[in-house]
Design a protein around this motif. Sequence first.
Motif, mmCIF file in Angstrom:
data_model
loop_
_atom_site.group_PDB
_atom_site.id
_atom_site.type_symbol
_atom_site.label_atom_id
_atom_site.label_comp_id
_atom_site.label_asym_id
_atom_site.label_seq_id
_atom_site.Cartn_x
_atom_site.Cartn_y
_atom_site.Cartn_z
ATOM 1 N N ARG A 251 1.017 2.119 -7.493
ATOM 2 C CA ARG A 251 -0.430 1.931 -7.369
ATOM 3 C C ARG A 251 -1.189 2.897 -8.281
ATOM 4 O O ARG A 251 -2.232 2.550 -8.835
ATOM 5 N N SER B 40 0.813 -1.214 0.000
ATOM 6 C CA SER B 40 0.000 0.000 0.000
ATOM 7 C C SER B 40 0.846 1.265 0.000
ATOM 8 O O SER B 40 0.397 2.319 -0.466
ATOM 9 N N TRP C 191 -4.057 -6.741 -6.812
ATOM 10 C CA TRP C 191 -4.776 -5.958 -7.803
ATOM 11 C C TRP C 191 -5.028 -6.829 -9.029
ATOM 12 O O TRP C 191 -4.192 -7.673 -9.372
ATOM 13 N N ARG D 128 -8.175 -3.085 -6.910
ATOM 14 C CA ARG D 128 -7.673 -3.785 -5.717
ATOM 15 C C ARG D 128 -8.726 -4.760 -5.228
ATOM 16 O O ARG D 128 -9.870 -4.372 -4.965
#
Length: 320
Positions: free
Chosen positions: A287, A281, A315, A297
């Motif tokens: 991301r 994260s 993901w 996700r």
Amino acid sequence: MKASASSPSTASPVSPAHVKAVRGFNRFYTQRIGVLDPYLGSEFSLTEVRVLYELAHRDQPTATELARDLTLDAGYLSRILRRFESRGWLARSPSPADARTSLLRLTAAGHKVFAPLQQKSRDEAAALLAALPETRRTELIAAMGTVQRLLDGAASAPGSRTIVLRDPQPGDMGWVIEQHGALYAREWGYTADFEALVADIAAQFIRKFDPAWEKAWIAEIDGERVGSVFVVRKSATVAKLRLLILTPQARGLGLGGRLTDECIAFARAKGYRKLVLWTQSELLAARAIYKSRGFVRTASERNNAFGKRLTSETWELDLR
């Protein structure tokens, strides 16, 4: 071939025979690659596909930057962008530096439209080269490089860069492992356990590599390695994106998105239904790339790993 707008007016007179030769080559090559037809049999013109390409491979450019770099009339580009926006392929957001300026990015729908065009372009280029023996291909690529080098004054200017995505060669896997170990330790405080994990992934890729279903890319800038990414077969319908990394000097050039796009196009062309990946994260830049390409996700889990308390995420991208 398009003449440079900055060509000096004091240049020596050009031979009519040379002008005729250049025009003849232009007619031959544009016909050979089908520029005069709707591009790649699609609904798009060559200019529209080029704009799509730049949007897919740049990190939120402005319309002014696109018009300048593509030498397009601002009004013409504006009409193209409005069309893309009306189709849901383009999104705009205010620039943090100037709210009057919009940053542009392709939506997930835009990437879905562009991906098959990019793959078809690759296929047609491969078919063009396939008709030649290996020695002739090398000769052709060298000749293309000579043409570009001679006509593009910027190519020899200080600070210009040549970016290449290529297949791995002996020694590259060691570099990928070393870069992951050093970079993640320096920037995120990961222990050597992470480097060991990357070494295991790389070793498995080498030992079990199936070229029909798997692929890896090494990114270079001016001949220096700066990044990597891998597509690994997880099942008959699922591929896994692994080991995406960029060195600090390669960031901000859109290379992370470009490497991700290569994985998506490859997985889709091979008939995989889903492309999955595992990340943390805290890796916000990665991301953001995944999210902009339509990845969703699907799971997250708190755990102790690599000397840290992390939130690991899965993901997925539906390729159908």
